[in-house]
Motif scaffolding. Sequence first.
Motif, PDB file in Angstrom:
ATOM      1  N   ILE A 182       0.858  -1.183   0.000  1.00  0.00           N
ATOM      2  CA  ILE A 182       0.000   0.000   0.000  1.00  0.00           C
ATOM      3  C   ILE A 182       0.893   1.230   0.000  1.00  0.00           C
ATOM      4  CG2 ILE A 182      -1.866   1.216   1.166  1.00  0.00           C
ATOM      5  CD1 ILE A 182      -2.410  -1.445   2.694  1.00  0.00           C
ATOM      6  N   LEU A 183       0.863   2.000  -1.076  1.00  0.00           N
ATOM      7  CA  LEU A 183       1.689   3.196  -1.169  1.00  0.00           C
ATOM      8  C   LEU A 183       0.835   4.419  -0.879  1.00  0.00           C
ATOM      9  CD1 LEU A 183       3.466   1.064  -2.596  1.00  0.00           C
ATOM     10  CD2 LEU A 183       4.326   2.895  -4.044  1.00  0.00           C
ATOM     11  N   ASP A 184       0.985   4.955   0.327  1.00  0.00           N
ATOM     12  CA  ASP A 184       0.230   6.141   0.727  1.00  0.00           C
ATOM     13  C   ASP A 184       0.942   7.401   0.241  1.00  0.00           C
ATOM     14  OD1 ASP A 184      -1.792   7.594   1.909  1.00  0.00           O
ATOM     15  OD2 ASP A 184      -0.908   7.536   3.918  1.00  0.00           O
ATOM     16  N   GLU A 185       0.161   8.386  -0.174  1.00  0.00           N
ATOM     17  CA  GLU A 185       0.679   9.634  -0.764  1.00  0.00           C
ATOM     18  C   GLU A 185       1.482   9.322  -2.030  1.00  0.00           C
ATOM     19  OE1 GLU A 185      -0.479  12.290   0.272  1.00  0.00           O
ATOM     20  OE2 GLU A 185      -1.018  12.001   2.369  1.00  0.00           O
ATOM     21  N   ALA A 186       0.931   8.452  -2.866  1.00  0.00           N
ATOM     22  CA  ALA A 186       1.634   7.998  -4.070  1.00  0.00           C
ATOM     23  C   ALA A 186       1.850   9.104  -5.093  1.00  0.00           C
ATOM     24  CB  ALA A 186       0.864   6.842  -4.711  1.00  0.00           C
ATOM     25  N   GLN A 187       1.180  10.237  -4.934  1.00  0.00           N
ATOM     26  CA  GLN A 187       1.375  11.340  -5.885  1.00  0.00           C
ATOM     27  C   GLN A 187       2.796  11.892  -5.844  1.00  0.00           C
ATOM     28  OE1 GLN A 187      -0.698  11.604  -3.240  1.00  0.00           O
ATOM     29  NE2 GLN A 187      -0.034  13.343  -2.011  1.00  0.00           N
ATOM     30  N   PHE A 188       3.541  11.555  -4.795  1.00  0.00           N
ATOM     31  CA  PHE A 188       4.919  12.032  -4.713  1.00  0.00           C
ATOM     32  C   PHE A 188       5.867  11.253  -5.631  1.00  0.00           C
ATOM     33  CE2 PHE A 188       3.656  13.505  -0.330  1.00  0.00           C
ATOM     34  CZ  PHE A 188       3.768  14.851  -0.611  1.00  0.00           C
ATOM     35  N   LEU A 189       5.456  10.074  -6.091  1.00  0.00           N
ATOM     36  CA  LEU A 189       6.356   9.226  -6.869  1.00  0.00           C
ATOM     37  C   LEU A 189       6.417   9.665  -8.330  1.00  0.00           C
ATOM     38  CD1 LEU A 189       5.389   5.701  -5.501  1.00  0.00           C
ATOM     39  CD2 LEU A 189       7.088   7.314  -4.631  1.00  0.00           C
ATOM     40  N   ASN A 190       7.614   9.630  -8.897  1.00  0.00           N
ATOM     41  CA  ASN A 190       7.734   9.994 -10.306  1.00  0.00           C
ATOM     42  C   ASN A 190       7.422   8.789 -11.202  1.00  0.00           C
ATOM     43  OD1 ASN A 190      10.083   8.367 -10.498  1.00  0.00           O
ATOM     44  ND2 ASN A 190      11.451  10.116 -10.140  1.00  0.00           N
ATOM     45  N   ASN A 191       7.475   9.004 -12.494  1.00  0.00           N
ATOM     46  CA  ASN A 191       7.088   7.988 -13.475  1.00  0.00           C
ATOM     47  C   ASN A 191       7.877   6.696 -13.288  1.00  0.00           C
ATOM     48  OD1 ASN A 191       6.269   6.559 -15.687  1.00  0.00           O
ATOM     49  ND2 ASN A 191       7.260   7.860 -17.207  1.00  0.00           N
ATOM     50  N   ARG A 192       9.201   6.782 -13.218  1.00  0.00           N
ATOM     51  CA  ARG A 192      10.035   5.579 -13.122  1.00  0.00           C
ATOM     52  C   ARG A 192       9.787   4.840 -11.808  1.00  0.00           C
ATOM     53  NH1 ARG A 192      15.304   5.939 -12.881  1.00  0.00           N
ATOM     54  NH2 ARG A 192      15.642   3.913 -13.839  1.00  0.00           N
ATOM     55  N   ALA A 193       9.549   5.572 -10.721  1.00  0.00           N
ATOM     56  CA  ALA A 193       9.273   4.934  -9.435  1.00  0.00           C
ATOM     57  C   ALA A 193       7.947   4.180  -9.483  1.00  0.00           C
ATOM     58  CB  ALA A 193       9.252   5.978  -8.321  1.00  0.00           C
ATOM     59  N   LEU A 194       6.924   4.791 -10.065  1.00  0.00           N
ATOM     60  CA  LEU A 194       5.631   4.125 -10.190  1.00  0.00           C
ATOM     61  C   LEU A 194       5.732   2.863 -11.052  1.00  0.00           C
ATOM     62  CD1 LEU A 194       3.233   7.176 -10.636  1.00  0.00           C
ATOM     63  CD2 LEU A 194       3.123   5.480  -8.793  1.00  0.00           C
ATOM     64  N   GLU A 195       6.441   2.957 -12.158  1.00  0.00           N
ATOM     65  CA  GLU A 195       6.607   1.795 -13.022  1.00  0.00           C
ATOM     66  C   GLU A 195       7.407   0.698 -12.334  1.00  0.00           C
ATOM     67  OE1 GLU A 195       5.589   0.555 -15.789  1.00  0.00           O
ATOM     68  OE2 GLU A 195       4.246   2.197 -16.277  1.00  0.00           O
ATOM     69  N   THR A 196       8.393   1.082 -11.552  1.00  0.00           N
ATOM     70  CA  THR A 196       9.190   0.107 -10.817  1.00  0.00           C
ATOM     71  C   THR A 196       8.330  -0.651  -9.811  1.00  0.00           C
ATOM     72  OG1 THR A 196      11.225   1.410 -11.050  1.00  0.00           O
ATOM     73  CG2 THR A 196      11.161  -0.187  -9.242  1.00  0.00           C
ATOM     74  N   VAL A 197       7.495   0.085  -9.101  1.00  0.00           N
ATOM     75  CA  VAL A 197       6.626  -0.542  -8.108  1.00  0.00           C
ATOM     76  C   VAL A 197       5.613  -1.454  -8.796  1.00  0.00           C
ATOM     77  CG1 VAL A 197       4.840  -0.106  -6.394  1.00  0.00           C
ATOM     78  CG2 VAL A 197       6.885   1.301  -6.425  1.00  0.00           C
ATOM     79  N   ARG A 198       5.044  -0.992  -9.901  1.00  0.00           N
ATOM     80  CA  ARG A 198       4.083  -1.799 -10.641  1.00  0.00           C
ATOM     81  C   ARG A 198       4.706  -3.117 -11.079  1.00  0.00           C
ATOM     82  NH1 ARG A 198       4.066  -3.908 -15.800  1.00  0.00           N
ATOM     83  NH2 ARG A 198       5.066  -1.994 -16.540  1.00  0.00           N
ATOM     84  N   ARG A 199       5.902  -3.044 -11.647  1.00  0.00           N
ATOM     85  CA  ARG A 199       6.589  -4.242 -12.135  1.00  0.00           C
ATOM     86  C   ARG A 199       7.023  -5.136 -10.977  1.00  0.00           C
ATOM     87  NH1 ARG A 199       6.657  -8.312 -15.226  1.00  0.00           N
ATOM     88  NH2 ARG A 199       8.700  -9.018 -15.965  1.00  0.00           N
ATOM     89  N   LEU A 200       7.444  -4.539  -9.879  1.00  0.00           N
ATOM     90  CA  LEU A 200       7.866  -5.283  -8.706  1.00  0.00           C
ATOM     91  C   LEU A 200       6.704  -6.116  -8.153  1.00  0.00           C
ATOM     92  CD1 LEU A 200       9.990  -5.820  -6.471  1.00  0.00           C
ATOM     93  CD2 LEU A 200       9.161  -3.756  -5.341  1.00  0.00           C
ATOM     94  N   ALA A 201       5.524  -5.484  -8.023  1.00  0.00           N
ATOM     95  CA  ALA A 201       4.342  -6.193  -7.522  1.00  0.00           C
ATOM     96  C   ALA A 201       3.937  -7.309  -8.475  1.00  0.00           C
ATOM     97  CB  ALA A 201       3.186  -5.209  -7.331  1.00  0.00           C
ATOM     98  N   GLU A 202       4.072  -7.051  -9.759  1.00  0.00           N
ATOM     99  CA  GLU A 202       3.711  -8.033 -10.782  1.00  0.00           C
ATOM    100  C   GLU A 202       4.626  -9.254 -10.705  1.00  0.00           C
ATOM    101  OE1 GLU A 202       4.164  -7.171 -15.173  1.00  0.00           O
ATOM    102  OE2 GLU A 202       2.045  -6.690 -14.884  1.00  0.00           O
ATOM    103  N   MET A 203       5.935  -9.024 -10.591  1.00  0.00           N
ATOM    104  CA  MET A 203       6.887 -10.129 -10.532  1.00  0.00           C
ATOM    105  C   MET A 203       6.753 -10.925  -9.239  1.00  0.00           C
ATOM    106  SD  MET A 203      10.426  -8.707 -12.253  1.00  0.00           S
ATOM    107  CE  MET A 203      10.600  -7.325 -11.128  1.00  0.00           C
TER     108      MET A 203
END
Length: 314
Positions: A182-203
Amino acid sequence: MTSVVTFKKSPEQIEKIRQQVRAIQEAEGLSQNQIAKEVGIHNSTFSKFMNGNGLADMNPVVNATERWLENRTRLAALPTAPSFIATPTANRIYDALSYAQLAGDMALIFGGAGVGKTQTLHHYAASEHNAWVVDCTPTSATVGGCLRAIAHALGLRMTAGRADALEVQIRDQLRGSGGLLILDEAQFLNNRALETVRRLAEMANVGLALVGNETVYAQLTGGSRAAEFAQLFSRIGKRVSLTKPSGGDVESLATAWKVDKASTRLLKEIADKPGALRGVTKALRLASMFARGADETLSDHHIKAAWAELGAMS
């Protein structure tokens, strides 16, 4: 200039203070290190005080410990809000988190401040197995910062090194857990950070919840950056938009605080203003202090006075 006069305690008084500390330590499961930190005394010095030996002048430690005990008594007398109230909005958030964890899917929860998002996230994480709240800040905007925040939430021991090594460590920890990030205050994350988290959860095959203000939704869908987030946005399985507290939210708080109908109507007016439910809770807490001080039952009179004291009413 005034000075604080302190008096030396008798051995009996000092032992009574030690006994009070031990009682709190046992009742609340606090370590001696924790208490020493709260008292403001170095742990080795505090240990000598508690053992009753090795201190040439025990008076400063005794006085500091006594002030700590007095402050705890005052704090216990303050009115406190219920730790968690299952408002309709909280239930919507809870359902989205539960779906994301059970389905190994992604949820997006966004809305204004003061509707109870963060409190509900932490209640969910405390109630369910393998759910972790990652508190995002401007310093965790980058891939490295985000990964370090996740590692901290997971309780991983971080070593200096590259972000990709930390990513592997996190992935190995998550894999097979059936968990939820659960990423709270996710608006602080930039594009690469969001994509990294998305891929991390997927893997790792775990659920992911992105939670924040309206900016996080606009970040994924609007303007020139929409195409950049198309892959991430298409994977969102559940979206929850929270604009402002509902009447049911306010009524749930009113019931928890045991206030009457007139007070509930006033609280609904407060909830429509900036601060939303957070403002309601602040007003109720201060109003309870006013009522207690006057030895009266909490009423709309006290709530009006509290709201005025908070600078919100003339």
